[in-house]
Scaffold this motif. Structure first.
Motif, PDB file in Angstrom:
ATOM      1  N   VAL A 256       0.861  -1.181   0.000  1.00 58.30           N
ATOM      2  CA  VAL A 256       0.000   0.000   0.000  1.00 58.30           C
ATOM      3  C   VAL A 256       0.897   1.231   0.000  1.00 58.30           C
ATOM      4  CG1 VAL A 256      -1.737   1.332   1.262  1.00 58.30           C
ATOM      5  CG2 VAL A 256      -1.855  -1.178   1.237  1.00 58.30           C
ATOM      6  N   ILE A 257       0.629   2.169  -0.900  1.00 55.26           N
ATOM      7  CA  ILE A 257       1.405   3.405  -1.002  1.00 55.26           C
ATOM      8  C   ILE A 257       0.455   4.585  -0.876  1.00 55.26           C
ATOM      9  CG2 ILE A 257       2.942   4.797  -2.438  1.00 55.26           C
ATOM     10  CD1 ILE A 257       3.675   2.126  -3.885  1.00 55.26           C
ATOM     11  N   ASN A 258       0.704   5.427   0.108  1.00 58.13           N
ATOM     12  CA  ASN A 258      -0.112   6.611   0.323  1.00 58.13           C
ATOM     13  C   ASN A 258       0.610   7.842  -0.213  1.00 58.13           C
ATOM     14  OD1 ASN A 258      -2.196   5.210   1.707  1.00 58.13           O
ATOM     15  ND2 ASN A 258      -0.998   5.252   3.592  1.00 58.13           N
ATOM     16  N   ILE A 259      -0.071   8.587  -1.072  1.00 57.64           N
ATOM     17  CA  ILE A 259       0.525   9.783  -1.652  1.00 57.64           C
ATOM     18  C   ILE A 259       0.201  10.979  -0.759  1.00 57.64           C
ATOM     19  CG2 ILE A 259       0.710  11.270  -3.671  1.00 57.64           C
ATOM     20  CD1 ILE A 259       1.683   8.399  -4.120  1.00 57.64           C
ATOM     21  N   GLY A 260       1.243  11.506  -0.114  1.00 54.23           N
ATOM     22  CA  GLY A 260       1.077  12.607   0.825  1.00 54.23           C
ATOM     23  C   GLY A 260       1.584  13.918   0.262  1.00 54.23           C
ATOM     24  N   SER A 261       1.863  14.849   1.151  1.00 52.55           N
ATOM     25  CA  SER A 261       2.232  16.203   0.743  1.00 52.55           C
ATOM     26  C   SER A 261       3.201  16.808   1.746  1.00 52.55           C
ATOM     27  CB  SER A 261       0.976  17.070   0.659  1.00 52.55           C
ATOM     28  OG  SER A 261       1.283  18.448   0.552  1.00 52.55           O
ATOM     29  N   VAL A 262       4.010  17.758   1.248  1.00 52.22           N
ATOM     30  CA  VAL A 262       4.876  18.512   2.145  1.00 52.22           C
ATOM     31  C   VAL A 262       4.058  19.295   3.166  1.00 52.22           C
ATOM     32  CG1 VAL A 262       6.815  18.722   0.552  1.00 52.22           C
ATOM     33  CG2 VAL A 262       4.975  20.410   0.473  1.00 52.22           C
ATOM     34  N   SER A 263       2.773  19.507   2.881  1.00 53.66           N
ATOM     35  CA  SER A 263       1.916  20.220   3.834  1.00 53.66           C
ATOM     36  C   SER A 263       1.817  19.476   5.164  1.00 53.66           C
ATOM     37  CB  SER A 263       0.520  20.423   3.243  1.00 53.66           C
ATOM     38  OG  SER A 263       0.557  21.317   2.154  1.00 53.66           O
ATOM     39  N   ALA A 264       2.044  18.159   5.146  1.00 54.03           N
ATOM     40  CA  ALA A 264       2.029  17.394   6.398  1.00 54.03           C
ATOM     41  C   ALA A 264       3.175  17.803   7.303  1.00 54.03           C
ATOM     42  CB  ALA A 264       2.104  15.900   6.101  1.00 54.03           C
ATOM     43  N   HIS A 265       4.256  18.298   6.706  1.00 59.87           N
ATOM     44  CA  HIS A 265       5.449  18.684   7.461  1.00 59.87           C
ATOM     45  C   HIS A 265       5.542  20.195   7.661  1.00 59.87           C
ATOM     46  CE1 HIS A 265       7.248  14.617   6.992  1.00 59.87           C
ATOM     47  NE2 HIS A 265       6.687  14.650   5.795  1.00 59.87           N
ATOM     48  N   THR A 266       5.205  20.943   6.606  1.00 56.91           N
ATOM     49  CA  THR A 266       5.315  22.406   6.639  1.00 56.91           C
ATOM     50  C   THR A 266       4.043  23.013   6.060  1.00 56.91           C
ATOM     51  OG1 THR A 266       6.470  22.335   4.504  1.00 56.91           O
ATOM     52  CG2 THR A 266       7.825  22.458   6.501  1.00 56.91           C
ATOM     53  N   PRO A 267       3.019  23.211   6.874  1.00 54.24           N
ATOM     54  CA  PRO A 267       1.745  23.760   6.383  1.00 54.24           C
ATOM     55  C   PRO A 267       1.924  25.147   5.773  1.00 54.24           C
ATOM     56  CG  PRO A 267       1.489  22.844   8.580  1.00 54.24           C
ATOM     57  CD  PRO A 267       2.964  22.878   8.309  1.00 54.24           C
ATOM     58  N   GLN A 268       1.097  25.431   4.781  1.00 49.27           N
ATOM     59  CA  GLN A 268       1.061  26.736   4.140  1.00 49.27           C
ATOM     60  C   GLN A 268      -0.233  27.452   4.519  1.00 49.27           C
ATOM     61  OE1 GLN A 268       3.837  27.620   2.300  1.00 49.27           O
ATOM     62  NE2 GLN A 268       4.600  25.629   2.983  1.00 49.27           N
ATOM     63  N   PRO A 269      -0.272  28.768   4.456  1.00 45.89           N
ATOM     64  CA  PRO A 269      -1.520  29.484   4.738  1.00 45.89           C
ATOM     65  C   PRO A 269      -2.651  29.017   3.825  1.00 45.89           C
ATOM     66  CG  PRO A 269       0.322  31.019   4.646  1.00 45.89           C
ATOM     67  CD  PRO A 269       0.850  29.697   4.186  1.00 45.89           C
ATOM     68  N   GLY A 270      -3.822  28.866   4.392  1.00 43.02           N
ATOM     69  CA  GLY A 270      -4.980  28.445   3.616  1.00 43.02           C
ATOM     70  C   GLY A 270      -5.166  26.950   3.508  1.00 43.02           C
ATOM     71  N   THR A 271      -4.327  26.181   4.235  1.00 43.18           N
ATOM     72  CA  THR A 271      -4.382  24.728   4.088  1.00 43.18           C
ATOM     73  C   THR A 271      -4.569  24.005   5.419  1.00 43.18           C
ATOM     74  OG1 THR A 271      -1.981  24.383   4.324  1.00 43.18           O
ATOM     75  CG2 THR A 271      -2.800  24.913   2.120  1.00 43.18           C
ATOM     76  N   ALA A 272      -5.228  24.632   6.376  1.00 44.23           N
ATOM     77  CA  ALA A 272      -5.299  24.039   7.718  1.00 44.23           C
ATOM     78  C   ALA A 272      -5.925  22.647   7.704  1.00 44.23           C
ATOM     79  CB  ALA A 272      -6.086  24.957   8.653  1.00 44.23           C
ATOM     80  N   ALA A 273      -7.095  22.500   7.096  1.00 45.35           N
ATOM     81  CA  ALA A 273      -7.766  21.200   7.077  1.00 45.35           C
ATOM     82  C   ALA A 273      -6.963  20.183   6.271  1.00 45.35           C
ATOM     83  CB  ALA A 273      -9.179  21.342   6.500  1.00 45.35           C
ATOM     84  N   TYR A 274      -6.450  20.616   5.127  1.00 44.12           N
ATOM     85  CA  TYR A 274      -5.667  19.738   4.263  1.00 44.12           C
ATOM     86  C   TYR A 274      -4.378  19.294   4.950  1.00 44.12           C
ATOM     87  CZ  TYR A 274      -2.878  18.370   0.161  1.00 44.12           C
ATOM     88  OH  TYR A 274      -2.083  17.701  -0.739  1.00 44.12           O
ATOM     89  N   SER A 275      -3.674  20.239   5.557  1.00 44.60           N
ATOM     90  CA  SER A 275      -2.424  19.908   6.235  1.00 44.60           C
ATOM     91  C   SER A 275      -2.659  18.929   7.381  1.00 44.60           C
ATOM     92  CB  SER A 275      -1.752  21.172   6.764  1.00 44.60           C
ATOM     93  OG  SER A 275      -1.346  22.007   5.704  1.00 44.60           O
ATOM     94  N   ALA A 276      -3.737  19.158   8.143  1.00 45.53           N
ATOM     95  CA  ALA A 276      -4.050  18.257   9.251  1.00 45.53           C
ATOM     96  C   ALA A 276      -4.361  16.854   8.748  1.00 45.53           C
ATOM     97  CB  ALA A 276      -5.223  18.806  10.054  1.00 45.53           C
ATOM     98  N   ALA A 277      -5.113  16.789   7.648  1.00 43.28           N
ATOM     99  CA  ALA A 277      -5.463  15.480   7.086  1.00 43.28           C
ATOM    100  C   ALA A 277      -4.223  14.761   6.558  1.00 43.28           C
ATOM    101  CB  ALA A 277      -6.499  15.649   5.980  1.00 43.28           C
ATOM    102  N   LYS A 278      -3.341  15.491   5.883  1.00 39.18           N
ATOM    103  CA  LYS A 278      -2.138  14.872   5.332  1.00 39.18           C
ATOM    104  C   LYS A 278      -1.166  14.451   6.436  1.00 39.18           C
ATOM    105  CE  LYS A 278      -2.844  14.771   0.889  1.00 39.18           C
ATOM    106  NZ  LYS A 278      -3.030  13.454   0.209  1.00 39.18           N
ATOM    107  N   ALA A 279      -1.112  15.213   7.511  1.00 38.99           N
ATOM    108  CA  ALA A 279      -0.299  14.786   8.655  1.00 38.99           C
ATOM    109  C   ALA A 279      -0.873  13.503   9.243  1.00 38.99           C
ATOM    110  CB  ALA A 279      -0.258  15.892   9.713  1.00 38.99           C
ATOM    111  N   GLY A 280      -2.194  13.418   9.282  1.00 34.56           N
ATOM    112  CA  GLY A 280      -2.836  12.193   9.744  1.00 34.56           C
ATOM    113  C   GLY A 280      -2.550  11.022   8.839  1.00 34.56           C
ATOM    114  N   LEU A 281      -2.473  11.270   7.519  1.00 40.05           N
ATOM    115  CA  LEU A 281      -2.174  10.194   6.573  1.00 40.05           C
ATOM    116  C   LEU A 281      -0.780   9.627   6.802  1.00 40.05           C
ATOM    117  CD1 LEU A 281      -3.093   8.574   4.073  1.00 40.05           C
ATOM    118  CD2 LEU A 281      -2.063  10.387   2.660  1.00 40.05           C
ATOM    119  N   LEU A 282       0.169  10.502   7.102  1.00 37.12           N
ATOM    120  CA  LEU A 282       1.528  10.036   7.394  1.00 37.12           C
ATOM    121  C   LEU A 282       1.539   9.182   8.659  1.00 37.12           C
ATOM    122  CD1 LEU A 282       4.562   9.941   6.963  1.00 37.12           C
ATOM    123  CD2 LEU A 282       4.714  12.232   7.988  1.00 37.12           C
TER     124      LEU A 282
END
Length: 274
Positions: free
Chosen positions: A138-164
């Motif tokens: 299983v391979i999950n495609i994540g984002s740098v937002s999980a490590h370094t959130p950007q403005p405007g991405t609070a929900a997305y960053s939290a979800a991607k951190a959860g995916l990691l």
């Protein structure tokens, strides 16, 4: 993985969620080229599914945020191919939104797509893979937002951190039959993302990436081939960074004109494209 080579997926079956365009289509194409049978899904059937070398991916309509639809997707792959060897949880994304005013419904939808959906599809895939002699990946495609959130991405960053975190938890529970890994992607040059990176088509963004370019979808696809294949048979719970080395810290760029001498990578001082 039993095969004739580390990137030979002949006789293997792969699901790529969100695999009809962009990064997902490139991942599907890479596995098709490697000999796999591929099933892609999305909520809307594309005019043409991914093709490569005269072979095409199969399509199944599915909203993977729904646990029943996620299960049906995996059942559909097994019914068609007789097995399931690789799941790539690629579906995801989010428009920017102000955290102070964003609606609860928006937050729920973003978390459902980027965290809950990968969990649901992985659960269904694991039930199949754990019974196979060769297990699965299983391979999950994540984002740098999980490590370094950007403005405007609070929900997305939290979800991607959860995916990691989910990746690491499942890797602990499902090994040794099923390996679970994560890819941290940085900026990727896709058709749908072109407008996000400015009128210069991403030149300024590329200037703060050590590799001096944004990723292309194939960069992510090739990482998936590695993680799913025999060369990575002992790689489990990993976070593979496919972001060109990250980004030059903003504090460094903010003071670059004040620093004495030349900065790395630019004979005139500063970084190219900044």
């Amino acid at each position: 993985m039993d095969s004739d080579g580390p990137f030979d997926f002949s006789g293997r079956a792969v699901i790529v969620t969100g695999g009809t365009k962009g990064i997902g289509a490139a991942i599907a194409g890479a596995f098709l080229t490697a000999g796999a049978q591929v099933l892609v899904c999305g909520r809307t059937e594309p005019p043409e599914p991914p093709r490569c070398g005269g072979r095409r991916a199969h399509f199944l309509s599915a909203d993977v945020r729904d646990p029943q639809a996620a299960g049906a997707l995996v059942d559909g792959a097994v019914e068609r191919f007789g097995r399931l060897d690789v799941l790539v949880n690629n579906a995801g994304g989010s428009p920017d939104a102000d955290a102070a005013t964003v609606s609860p419904r928006f937050v729920e939808k973003i978390v459902a797509l980027n965290l809950l959906a990968p969990f649901y599809v992985a659960q269904a895939a694991n039930r199949v893979m754990r019974e196979q002699r060769t297990g699965g990946s299983v391979i999950n495609i994540g984002s740098v937002s999980a490590h370094t959130p950007q403005p405007g991405t609070a929900a997305y960053s939290a979800a991607k951190a959860g995916l990691l975190a989910l990746t690491r938890a499942l890797a602990l529970e499902w090994a040794p039959k099923v390996r679970v890994n994560h890819i941290t992607t940085g900026p990727v040059r896709t058709g749908s993302a072109a407008s996000v990176y400015g009128a210069d088509e991403g030149a300024a963004v590329a200037g703060v990436i050590p590799m001096r370019r944004m990723a292309v979808p194939d960069d992510v696809a090739h990482a998936c081939l590695y993680l799913a294949g025999g060369l990575a048979r002992y790689v489990n719970g990993a976070d593979l960074a496919v972001h060109g080395g990250g980004e030059v810290p903003a504090r460094f760029l903010a003071v670059r004109d004040e620093l004495p001498g030349k900065l790395p990578g630019d004979p005139a001082g500063g970084f190219p494209g900044t």
